[in-house]
Design an enzyme around this catalytic site. Structure first.
Site, PDB file in Angstrom:
ATOM      1  N   ASP A   1     -14.096   2.205  10.031  1.00 41.63           N
ATOM      2  CA  ASP A   1     -14.342   1.971   8.607  1.00 41.63           C
ATOM      3  C   ASP A   1     -14.595   0.484   8.349  1.00 41.63           C
ATOM      4  OD1 ASP A   1     -14.711   3.072   6.065  1.00 41.63           O
ATOM      5  OD2 ASP A   1     -12.643   2.710   5.460  1.00 41.63           O
TER       6      ASP A   1
ATOM      7  N   LYS B   1       0.864  -1.188   0.000  1.00 43.76           N
ATOM      8  CA  LYS B   1       0.000   0.000   0.000  1.00 43.76           C
ATOM      9  C   LYS B   1       0.892   1.228   0.000  1.00 43.76           C
ATOM     10  CE  LYS B   1      -4.114   1.939   2.200  1.00 43.76           C
ATOM     11  NZ  LYS B   1      -5.100   1.810   3.291  1.00 43.76           N
TER      12      LYS B   1
HETATM   13  N1  I85 Z   1      -5.094  -8.770  -1.526  1.00 37.37           N
HETATM   14  N2  I85 Z   1     -10.829  -1.968   0.524  1.00 37.37           N
HETATM   15  C1  I85 Z   1     -11.096  -2.099  -0.900  1.00 37.37           C
HETATM   16  C2  I85 Z   1      -5.414  -6.631  -0.386  1.00 37.37           C
HETATM   17  N3  I85 Z   1      -3.852  -8.266   0.322  1.00 37.37           N
HETATM   18  N4  I85 Z   1      -6.825  -4.132   0.186  1.00 37.37           N
HETATM   19  C3  I85 Z   1      -8.381  -2.094   0.185  1.00 37.37           C
HETATM   20  N5  I85 Z   1      -7.438  -0.423   1.784  1.00 37.37           N
HETATM   21  C4  I85 Z   1      -6.469  -1.253   2.261  1.00 37.37           C
HETATM   22  C5  I85 Z   1      -8.647  -2.216  -1.321  1.00 37.37           C
HETATM   23  C6  I85 Z   1      -9.947  -1.572  -1.724  1.00 37.37           C
HETATM   24  C7  I85 Z   1      -9.609  -2.597   0.950  1.00 37.37           C
HETATM   25  O1  I85 Z   1      -5.796  -0.931   3.221  1.00 37.37           O
HETATM   26  C8  I85 Z   1      -7.201  -2.920   0.607  1.00 37.37           C
HETATM   27  C9  I85 Z   1      -6.300  -2.522   1.583  1.00 37.37           C
HETATM   28  C10 I85 Z   1      -5.359  -3.527   1.744  1.00 37.37           C
HETATM   29  C11 I85 Z   1      -5.723  -4.530   0.857  1.00 37.37           C
HETATM   30  C12 I85 Z   1      -5.059  -5.808   0.677  1.00 37.37           C
HETATM   31  C13 I85 Z   1      -4.068  -6.243   1.561  1.00 37.37           C
HETATM   32  C14 I85 Z   1      -3.484  -7.474   1.351  1.00 37.37           C
HETATM   33  C15 I85 Z   1      -4.804  -7.856  -0.535  1.00 37.37           C
HETATM   34  C16 I85 Z   1      -8.108  -0.632   0.529  1.00 37.37           C
HETATM   35  C17 I85 Z   1      -6.074  -8.725  -2.491  1.00 37.37           C
HETATM   36  C18 I85 Z   1      -6.122  -9.896  -3.432  1.00 37.37           C
HETATM   37  C19 I85 Z   1      -4.986 -10.598  -3.760  1.00 37.37           C
HETATM   38  C20 I85 Z   1      -5.030 -11.689  -4.635  1.00 37.37           C
HETATM   39  C21 I85 Z   1      -6.243 -12.084  -5.167  1.00 37.37           C
HETATM   40  C22 I85 Z   1      -7.388 -11.395  -4.852  1.00 37.37           C
HETATM   41  C23 I85 Z   1      -7.348 -10.287  -3.995  1.00 37.37           C
HETATM   42  O2  I85 Z   1      -6.855  -7.828  -2.593  1.00 37.37           O
HETATM   43  C24 I85 Z   1      -8.697 -11.827  -5.410  1.00 37.37           C
HETATM   44  F1  I85 Z   1      -9.226 -12.768  -4.661  1.00 37.37           F
HETATM   45  F2  I85 Z   1      -9.573 -10.865  -5.506  1.00 37.37           F
HETATM   46  F3  I85 Z   1      -8.521 -12.321  -6.625  1.00 37.37           F
END
Ligand code: I85
Length: 354
Positions: free
Chosen positions: A142, A49
């Site tokens: 949130d 991030k």
């Molecule tokens: N992995 N809120 C929606 C994601 N691994 N995602 C968001 N704020 C954050 C994104 C927008 C949450 O702090 C977010 C944050 C951190 C993550 C995060 C952290 C660690 C992931 C905004 C995925 C992922 C990885 C591989 C495959 C897939 C998803 O998002 C999937 F299953 F969709 F194919």
């Protein structure tokens, strides 16, 4: 030394010495985007991030770090302070949540219907994360479906909470850390506002639990309008119900718990301790295995799901503003002798006018 007492600082070395940053975007939050990265040594995949370095970003990282030792919170691996694409940034390397979002998983579930017991297990996990935070005087503020992610797509996947962009540490910060006060003899009305911030999380838990049990939210706007006055009024007055047929077989225990979490008066709303002691949560393994309509309803509602998410995001924003105002009002109105002493010193009247 106790990890929670050690102030952690970002690394000042260059992130690209240790990780290869990929162009694969995993998600886009309000504070920054999340991309894939790979550890050069182990070839393991992580999520990165990127935050523009500022006070707010520092607070997000600090609170996420403090929460990171909870199994139910997405783990921080490393934080770097680097100049990235021309600006000073905080680069947060997290474990990669390969299982995706909570409701996506329920929607795609193939092996039989999603049951009330499974919903209770999920609530137990999310509540554990919230309990961990509230015990440390941190309000997440949130809590919404898109911030609940699974470690893996299979049955071994663990559900975890992420995004501390709106999190707030309620005591020992701000007012109470100024030299005039020590928490030992501060009046409850000054500590009071923490209840509001904490109760915001409980309301979110109520909404999440409602959606888990039926596949649609308790409050939604009149036909496509973004957060309509009607919806706002229904939230403020607690006008929601448990319609048939989706709710017909759901236990009374579950409905009662939702009512306690969606209580309009935030001072009467359940606390996380009370939620964790509720038998539907504490004894989740004994909850009936009643099949639910959730999967089917989520599948039928895929096209409105983005709106459902936007509405929850907007309601949370409204609530944070409202509760921050209550906070300011509570401090202005309090007749605490210490506050009065300070007011005298700064030339303000003893007892503020109500
Ligand atoms: N992995 N809120 C929606 C994601 N691994 N995602 C968001 N704020 C954050 C994104 C927008 C949450 O702090 C977010 C944050 C951190 C993550 C995060 C952290 C660690 C992931 C905004 C995925 C992922 C990885 C591989 C495959 C897939 C998803 O998002 C999937 F299953 F969709 F194919």
């Amino acid at each position: 030394m106790n990890e929670e007492l050690t102030k952690r600082v970002p690394k000042t070395t260059t992130i690209t010495d240790d990780y290869e940053i990929c162009s694969t975007v995993l998600g886009v939050g309000i504070t920054g985007k999340v991309v894939q990265c790979i550890a050069k040594k182990t070839k393991e995949r992580y999520a990165l991030k990127v935050l523009r370095d500022c006070v707010k970003a520092r607070r997000e990282v600090d609170l996420h770090w403090k929460a990171s030792s909870c199994v139910q919170v997405v783990n921080i691996i490393d934080v770097y302070e680097n100049t990235y694409t021309g600006s000073r940034c905080l680069l947060v390397v997290m474990e990669c949540m390969d299982g995706g979002e909570l409701f996506q998983r329920i929607q795609n579930k193939k092996d039989g219907a999603f049951t009330e017991r499974e919903a209770a297990k999920i609530m137990y996990d999310v509540c554990s994360a919230v309990k961990f935070l509230h015990d440390r005087h941190i309000a997440h503020r949130d809590l919404k479906p898109e911030n609940l992610l699974y470690t893996k797509p299979d049955q071994t996947g663990i559900l975890k909470l992420t995004d501390f962009g709106f999190a707030k540490e309620v005591i020992a910060k701000g007012t109470l850390q100024t030299p005039c006060y020590t928490p030992y003899y501060v009046a409850p009305e000054v500590l009071g506002p923490q209840k509001y911030d904490m109760s915001c999380d409980i309301w979110s838990l109520g909404v999440i639990m409602y959606i888990l049990l039926c596949g649609f939210p308790p409050f939604f706007s009149d036909h496509g309008h973004p957060i309509s006055p009607g919806m706002k009024k229904r939230i403020r007055t607690g006008q929601y119900d448990f319609p048939a047929p989706e709710w017909s077989n759901v236990s009374q225990d579950a409905k009662d718990l939702i009512k306690g979490m969606l209580e309009v008066d935030s001072t009467k709303r359940l606390t996380i301790e009370q939620v964790m002691r509720n038998k539907w949560i504490a004894l989740y393994m004994e909850v009936p295995q009643t099949p639910l309509h959730t999967g089917q309803m989520l599948r039928e509602g895929v096209d409105v799901w983005p709106e459902v998410q936007e509405e929850m995001t907007r309601s949370l924003a409204t609530m944070r503003v409202d509760y921050d105002q209550v906070h300011i009002k509570a401090i202005n109105n309090s007749n605490n002798p210490l506050l009065n002493k300070r007011r005298k010193r700064s030339g303000l009247p003893d007892t503020p006018s109500k």
